[in-house]
Design a protein around this motif. Structure first.
Motif, PDB file in Angstrom:
ATOM      1  N   UNK A  40     -14.037 -31.711  94.083  1.00 51.75           N
ATOM      2  CA  UNK A  40     -14.665 -31.002  95.265  1.00 51.75           C
ATOM      3  C   UNK A  40     -13.777 -31.261  96.565  1.00 51.75           C
ATOM      4  N   UNK A 191     -23.238 -31.285  85.936  1.00 54.02           N
ATOM      5  CA  UNK A 191     -21.991 -30.705  86.040  1.00 54.02           C
ATOM      6  C   UNK A 191     -21.714 -29.984  87.240  1.00 54.02           C
ATOM      7  N   UNK A 192     -22.632 -29.341  87.737  1.00 55.80           N
ATOM      8  CA  UNK A 192     -22.837 -28.560  89.112  1.00 55.80           C
ATOM      9  C   UNK A 192     -24.170 -28.320  89.529  1.00 55.80           C
ATOM     10  N   UNK A 196     -25.779 -23.228  93.020  1.00 58.75           N
ATOM     11  CA  UNK A 196     -24.613 -22.655  93.089  1.00 58.75           C
ATOM     12  C   UNK A 196     -24.444 -21.429  91.920  1.00 58.75           C
ATOM     13  N   UNK A 197     -25.434 -21.535  91.129  1.00 58.22           N
ATOM     14  CA  UNK A 197     -25.336 -20.662  90.013  1.00 58.22           C
ATOM     15  C   UNK A 197     -25.649 -18.884  90.453  1.00 58.22           C
ATOM     16  N   UNK A 198     -24.969 -18.103  89.855  1.00 61.44           N
ATOM     17  CA  UNK A 198     -25.156 -16.601  90.240  1.00 61.44           C
ATOM     18  C   UNK A 198     -26.721 -16.345  89.952  1.00 61.44           C
ATOM     19  N   UNK A 201     -28.494 -15.528  86.601  1.00 55.74           N
ATOM     20  CA  UNK A 201     -28.613 -16.508  85.786  1.00 55.74           C
ATOM     21  C   UNK A 201     -30.191 -17.449  86.139  1.00 55.74           C
TER      22      UNK A 201
ATOM     23  N   UNK B  50     -19.202 -24.365  84.268  1.00 59.51           N
ATOM     24  CA  UNK B  50     -19.021 -25.186  85.318  1.00 59.51           C
ATOM     25  C   UNK B  50     -17.782 -24.238  86.181  1.00 59.51           C
ATOM     26  N   UNK B  52     -17.114 -21.279  85.865  1.00 61.74           N
ATOM     27  CA  UNK B  52     -17.658 -19.895  86.334  1.00 61.74           C
ATOM     28  C   UNK B  52     -18.496 -19.982  87.804  1.00 61.74           C
ATOM     29  N   UNK B  53     -19.232 -21.232  87.663  1.00 58.14           N
ATOM     30  CA  UNK B  53     -20.063 -21.442  88.863  1.00 58.14           C
ATOM     31  C   UNK B  53     -19.237 -21.675  89.984  1.00 58.14           C
ATOM     32  N   UNK B  54     -18.429 -22.506  89.721  1.00 59.82           N
ATOM     33  CA  UNK B  54     -17.301 -22.753  91.006  1.00 59.82           C
ATOM     34  C   UNK B  54     -16.693 -21.430  91.440  1.00 59.82           C
ATOM     35  N   UNK B  56     -17.782 -18.473  91.152  1.00 53.89           N
ATOM     36  CA  UNK B  56     -18.642 -17.690  91.736  1.00 53.89           C
ATOM     37  C   UNK B  56     -18.777 -17.806  93.251  1.00 53.89           C
TER      38      UNK B  56
END
Lengths: 264, 270
Positions: A40, A191-192, A196-198, A201, B50, B52-54, B56
């Protein structure tokens, strides 16, 4: 009550015996955390914002994941299925106490010892990180996050126990534990950050219980969840915990009836 | 020189037999085998999620765009599955436990090099189909980016891949061998794995002193980034020179640490 206290005490002594293993696991977590922070830092080297996160928010998110994890993590599906499969529960299920409750108390005592070693380490890492990058967090939110983390732990324990009881019917339960971990990686915020997910989803993530274990407590600490959403998450937590508790009762009753052990 | 070549051939032949036996053992219970493969692929899916999310939210990470990062992740999957399968799953991960229980004796009495017996004896065959998932990601990455593929790039890629593999194996052996000194530190092989998983990140995310650390001391650049860059047509000759030197140095260090550890080993006398 005294038998459960004895199990608790035994768990404490067992956990103290494996200090070196625990310290190594802490190192594993720190290396994993460092890897995410490097990634990051590289991403933020060319931009100020990703989604709704700035660099400081992301640092704090990934720092609090293992910290909250020290409260919410459960490893019941690593151990209980094997005990069922190997027939080790035979001598315990005929005794006058709840095997599941005894097992969970034992695991809780191990967790307590692990956290007495983890907390100082995370405190030092946190102080370095917060000083270096001038981070700050609100104490009331920190307290609330940890309180919610305890509820997240209860949920995780019930989920993991229900998963483990599949061992009464299936041979390859080790894979269920790993698939649970994969689910936490994808759906739990491990993991994230889940914001931030589309958008496509999000409905799936909203229904599943995994975000209650890591993402919800961490985001609460960071002040990223508004009060209506907090209420939604808490209701979801109560519902899913109740479902898993009922599932445990059902699976245990059916499982013990079906259970057979050889040579014990 | 001839003696060395004969010895190497003997070990390669032996390893061929070990792979065959391992494959037979793992595929004996087909459902279990497919479950193992599925679990490995599920971890890769989590990694891709992970990724894909980054992407996006961003268009590049340290100069690596989406298609080239997909190729990087795919090669990393192939690399990590290969190393985990060859050295970690049934070998290095078991090493601390074998040292504590004395089961290491069974490895030491075999008429082969003790390091080979303890770290390479049982390959994990389910890694093979799992690595194919990485290959699929590589192909998709090339197609998505409309990147030209030149088979000649496979030569430097292959050489660097092997150097990276030797380095990862040696690093894993060095860290896991610390179990001879820290008897109850059973998670040591998992610590070594974490360093290998760091190779998934492009080397370009590091700056300053960290570049030296991840080039020389924990050479994640040699493990995945430089092989992938070679595949993408960006090969630089000094990478190969450095890769060979580091592979030799790390292998030598692994051998020395192993020998020192063996001198401390006392078995369990049970």
């Amino acid at each position: 009550m005294s038998k459960y206290l004895a199990m608790f005490s035994l768990g404490l002594k067992n956990a103290l015996e494996y200090r070196a293993a625990l310290l190594t696991w802490i190192l594993v977590e720190i290396v994993s955390l460092t890897s995410a922070l490097f990634l990051w830092t590289g991403i933020f080297s060319t931009r100020d914002v990703v989604g709704s996160y700035n660099y400081k928010h992301i640092l704090m998110y990934y720092f609090f994941i293992p910290v909250v994890g020290s409260i919410t993590s459960a490893h019941i599906s690593d151990k209980l299925p094997r005990r069922i499969k190997d027939g080790e529960i035979t001598k315990d299920i005929i005794k006058p106490y709840s095997y599941i409750l005894g097992f969970l108390i034992n695991q809780f005592s191990i967790k307590l010892i692990q956290n007495t070693i983890k907390i100082p380490v995370y405190l030092v890492v946190g102080l370095i990180l917060f000083q270096r990058f001038q981070l700050s967090v609100s104490p009331p939110l920190l307290f609330m996050g940890f309180a919610v983390g305890i509820l997240g732990y209860v949920l995780h324990v019930t989920l993991d126990t229900a998963l483990s009881l599949a061992a009464f019917w299936f041979d390859d339960t080790w894979s269920l534990s790993l698939l649970k971990y994969v689910s936490l990686m994808i759906f739990g915020g491990l993991t994230y950050p889940l914001d931030l997910i589309p958008a496509l989803w999000r409905p799936i993530f909203a229904v599943l219980p995994f975000d209650l274990i890591y993402y919800f407590p961490v985001s609460l600490i960071l002040g990223r969840i508004d009060p209506p959403a907090v209420v939604f998450y808490l209701i979801k937590l109560v519902i899913w915990t109740s479902i898993f508790v009922l599932l445990i009762r059902f699976l245990w009753t059916r499982g013990v009836r079906k259970y057979g052990a050889y040579g014990h | 020189m001839v003696l060395m070549a004969t010895k190497l051939l003997r070990y390669l032949k032996l390893y061929g037999h070990l792979i065959k036996v391992s494959a037979m053992m793992e595929t004996e219970y087909r459902f279990s085998f497919f479950l193992e493969v599925w679990v490995e692929v599920a971890f890769f899916i989590a990694t891709i999620a992970g990724f894909t999310v980054i992407f996006a939210n961003v268009t590049e990470v340290a100069g690596w765009d989406r298609p080239s990062m997909l190729v990087l992740y795919g090669v990393n999957m192939i690399f990590s599955e290969t190393i985990l399968g060859i050295a970690f799953i049934f070998n290095l991960r078991e090493l601390p436990h074998r040292i504590i229980t004395g089961d290491l004796d069974m490895m030491l009495v075999k008429p082969v090099n003790s390091l080979f017996a303890a770290t390479l004896w049982r390959p994990y065959f389910a890694s093979v189909p799992s690595a194919l998932a990485g290959l699929v990601a590589v192909v998709i990455g090339f197609k998505l980016g409309d990147m030209p593929f030149n088979p000649i790039h496979l030569i430097p890629f292959g050489c660097l891949f092997i150097c990276g593999g030797v380095i990862a194996y040696s690093l894993g052996t060095i860290i896991s061998s610390l179990s001879f000194w820290f008897l109850n530190a059973e998670p040591l092989p998992f610590l070594a794995q974490q360093f290998i998983f760091m190779a998934r990140q492009p080397f370009d995310i590091y700056s300053g002193l960290w570049r030296a650390v991840f080039l020389i001391f924990i050479p994640t650049a040699i493990m995945v980034t430089y092989p992938v860059a070679s595949l993408l047509g960006k090969f630089e000759w000094w990478w190969l020179g450095l890769g060979i030197i580091l592979a030799a140095v790390f292998l030598y260090l692994a051998s020395r640490v192993w020998q020192q550890g063996l001198q401390r080993y006392e078995s369990a006398s049970v």
